[in-house]
Design a protein around this motif. Structure first.
Motif, PDB file in Angstrom:
ATOM      1  N   ASP A  18      26.898-114.582  20.280  1.00 31.92           N
ATOM      2  CA  ASP A  18      27.350-113.315  19.688  1.00 31.92           C
ATOM      3  C   ASP A  18      27.744-112.279  20.732  1.00 31.92           C
ATOM      4  N   ARG A  67      35.129-109.733  16.064  1.00 33.23           N
ATOM      5  CA  ARG A  67      35.348-109.278  17.435  1.00 33.23           C
ATOM      6  C   ARG A  67      35.221-110.466  18.389  1.00 33.23           C
ATOM      7  N   GLN A  68      35.984-110.382  19.490  1.00 35.23           N
ATOM      8  CA  GLN A  68      35.891-111.420  20.517  1.00 35.23           C
ATOM      9  C   GLN A  68      36.329-110.831  21.849  1.00 35.23           C
ATOM     10  N   HIS A  72      31.445-113.304  20.764  1.00 32.82           N
ATOM     11  CA  HIS A  72      32.229-113.349  19.521  1.00 32.82           C
ATOM     12  C   HIS A  72      31.315-113.100  18.322  1.00 32.82           C
ATOM     13  N   VAL A  73      31.785-112.308  17.382  1.00 29.83           N
ATOM     14  CA  VAL A  73      31.098-112.119  16.103  1.00 29.83           C
ATOM     15  C   VAL A  73      32.136-112.219  15.001  1.00 29.83           C
ATOM     16  N   GLY A  95      28.016-118.788  13.024  1.00 28.65           N
ATOM     17  CA  GLY A  95      27.588-118.006  14.176  1.00 28.65           C
ATOM     18  C   GLY A  95      26.596-118.709  15.081  1.00 28.65           C
ATOM     19  N   CYS A 134      29.619-106.787   8.704  1.00 29.37           N
ATOM     20  CA  CYS A 134      30.102-107.840   9.586  1.00 29.37           C
ATOM     21  C   CYS A 134      31.430-107.438  10.205  1.00 29.37           C
ATOM     22  N   ASP A 135      31.537-107.730  11.483  1.00 25.51           N
ATOM     23  CA  ASP A 135      32.742-107.438  12.255  1.00 25.51           C
ATOM     24  C   ASP A 135      33.435-108.735  12.643  1.00 25.51           C
ATOM     25  N   ALA A 163      25.280-109.386  19.566  1.00 32.11           N
ATOM     26  CA  ALA A 163      26.472-108.594  19.272  1.00 32.11           C
ATOM     27  C   ALA A 163      26.482-107.257  19.997  1.00 32.11           C
ATOM     28  N   HIS A 164      25.305-106.700  20.272  1.00 29.74           N
ATOM     29  CA  HIS A 164      25.211-105.418  20.978  1.00 29.74           C
ATOM     30  C   HIS A 164      24.840-105.655  22.442  1.00 29.74           C
TER      31      HIS A 164
END
Length: 494
Positions: free
Chosen positions: A294, A279-280, A297-298, A306, A276-277, A167-168
């Protein structure tokens, strides 16, 4: 300065990265995986492996190992008696497998390394530059305090790069790609807990009120001193930063309130607080660099999608990279975004709906939810549609005008005279499934099988989806498809 040349550099040694690395190495490509953490994470958030993912793992010889240690949950009890019933799935795996992500990671690590992928740990990517012929990536030893020296830098030259670094994502940041979206829920707690008593449900159990929700997934069978569960809890009235410590009493209290009963928390072995987010990224492909898992997309953890979505991203992308490295048209790589971005978007929507449904606060909305959802789930068509979407077995990719309606659907359930399709797919490549009682064809570079029912011949992509259906004697038609998807080279038919 030494520059290491590879076909594909994968950034991130999570499930998506290891799946892609294993698939590419198995196909004979040179692959290096760069991971900034020096050792595997002993704890992880994911715990649910869905039916479609188990099919993909079986095609890599990994499913049986995981099935011996995990718990099989035939459904998910949600609210007001509603239940996502997985026992009618069109799959050999009519359940969700509950096993820590660490087990899946370990199996995929062995798969990737045994296939020949190189795993380099303790290195963070700091530079990335693309040109017409490849991507130059620079890394250095990962130091959370920023003390690494310039002399420690390592450079790779890759034909393609996969950013599967979470995610990061550093790859996403270096590309300058936005990650639009918003935070959905804050102060969610995950924990591994030992309970004195088990819920009545034999699957995944969700309980909620207007103020809290709790979720339990069984890790082990009952024994004389309790059973282990993965727990997820949330309290509307206790919203604190992710860094706030998690107390055992907080977990026990929210579980009791959410479930309406006290199962007796005997022990907590691991806990983590997070937000939790949803995001895409707008594009999964950026020239010779691709985002997967991730990094692309998260979403809400509701539904456990996931890890599964990331593994399926990788399975879709890897065979296409192998094909283009072997001479197939570059435009084939555009279909990675075309096929997987809508899937990611759908997962965001579905998991978001589940999270919003569980955390409803309005009494009227709760009343309507508790009346409508259980009744809808009693209708077989709705029950099976929800279960298939949840498990990933009803996913289909777009087809072109004039294609058979079978194109884009998975071929896993086609009955074969010998073995299962997933067993055949433990060798990489396309599979031509002939009609029943038709002779074996004199062809090369394509595996063959014979179906036992009266269905048509189908050509199956390396990720298990049908790309052509018709008469297996029509060599011109399916060989044309192979030429477009596998390579622009001489005919496969001898």
């Amino acid at each position: 300065m030494t520059v290491f040349d590879v076909d594909v550099l994968v950034v991130g040694a999570g499930p998506a990265g290891l799946t892609a690395a294993g698939d590419l190495a198995r196909a004979g490509r040179s692959v290096t995986v760069v991971e900034r953490w020096p050792s595997a994470n002993p704890s992880s958030r994911a715990f649910a492996t869905m039916a479609r993912t188990l099919e993909l793992l079986d095609a890599r010889g990994l499913a049986d190992e995981l099935l011996t240690t995990g718990q099989r949950a035939p459904g998910v009890s949600i609210f007001a008696g509603a239940r996502i019933d997985l026992t009618h799935l069109d799959s050999p795996y009519r359940f969700v497998l509950i096993t820590p992500q660490t087990n899946v990671d370990a199996a995929l690590y062995r798969y990737a390394t045994s296939a020949g992928a190189e795993i380099v740990r303790g290195v963070e990517v700091i530079k990335l530059a693309s040109d017409a012929d490849g991507v130059t990536v620079t890394g250095r030893p990962f130091d959370p305090h920023g003390g690494a020296e310039l002399a420690d830098e390592t450079t790779w030259r890759a034909r393609y790069v996969i950013g599967a670094d979470g995610a990061h994502s550093t790859v996403r940041t270096l590309l300058g790609v936005d990650f639009p979206g918003k935070t959905l829920l804050s102060s969610i707690v995950l924990a591994d807990v030992k309970l004195a008593r088990r819920p009545d449900s034999d699957g995944l159990t969700l309980g909620s009120t207007r103020e809290v929700f709790g979720f339990l997934a069984p890790y082990s069978r009952a024994d004389h001193d309790g059973s282990w569960f993965r727990a997820m809890v949330w309290d509307r009235g206790h919203q604190v930063p992710d860094t706030a410590p998690v107390d055992d009493t907080e977990i026990a209290d929210i579980l009791r309130r959410a479930m309406g009963t006290d199962y007796g928390v005997l022990e907590v072995s691991w806990r983590s607080r997070f937000h939790c987010d949803e995001r895409q990224v707008a594009q999964y492909r950026h020239g010779r660099v691709f985002l997967a898992g991730d990094a692309a997309h998260v979403h809400s953890p509701m539904g456990g999608q996931g890890m599964n979505t990331g593994i399926q991203d990788a399975a879709n992308l890897a065979w296409k990279l192998d094909a283009v490295l072997g001479g197939a048209p570059d435009r084939l790589l555009d279909t990675y975004h075309d096929e997987r971005h809508p899937v990611g978007k759908r997962v965001l929507m579905q998991s978001g709906l589940m999270a919003r449904g569980v955390t409803l606060h309005s009494r009227t909305a709760l009343f309507l939810r508790n009346i409508l959802v259980p009744n809808m789930f009693r209708i077989p068509q709705i029950r099976d549609a929800v279960a298939g979407t949840f498990a990933g077995t009803t996913l289909r990719y777009p087809r072109r005008s004039g294609d058979s309606v079978l194109v884009g659907t998975r071929a896993t359930q086609i009955p074969l005279v010998h073995a299962r399709l997933t067993e055949l797919q433990r060798s990489p490549g396309f599979v031509l499934i002939r009609r029943h009682r038709t002779p074996r064809l004199d062809i090369t570079n394509v595996l063959q099988a014979e179906r036992t029912d009266d269905g048509p011949a189908v050509l199956v992509r390396p990720d298990g989806y049908i790309c052509w259906a018709g008469d297996s004697a029509d060599r011109r038609a399916w060989n044309s498809v192979l030429g477009q998807l596998a390579a622009d080279r001489e005919t496969f038919v001898q």
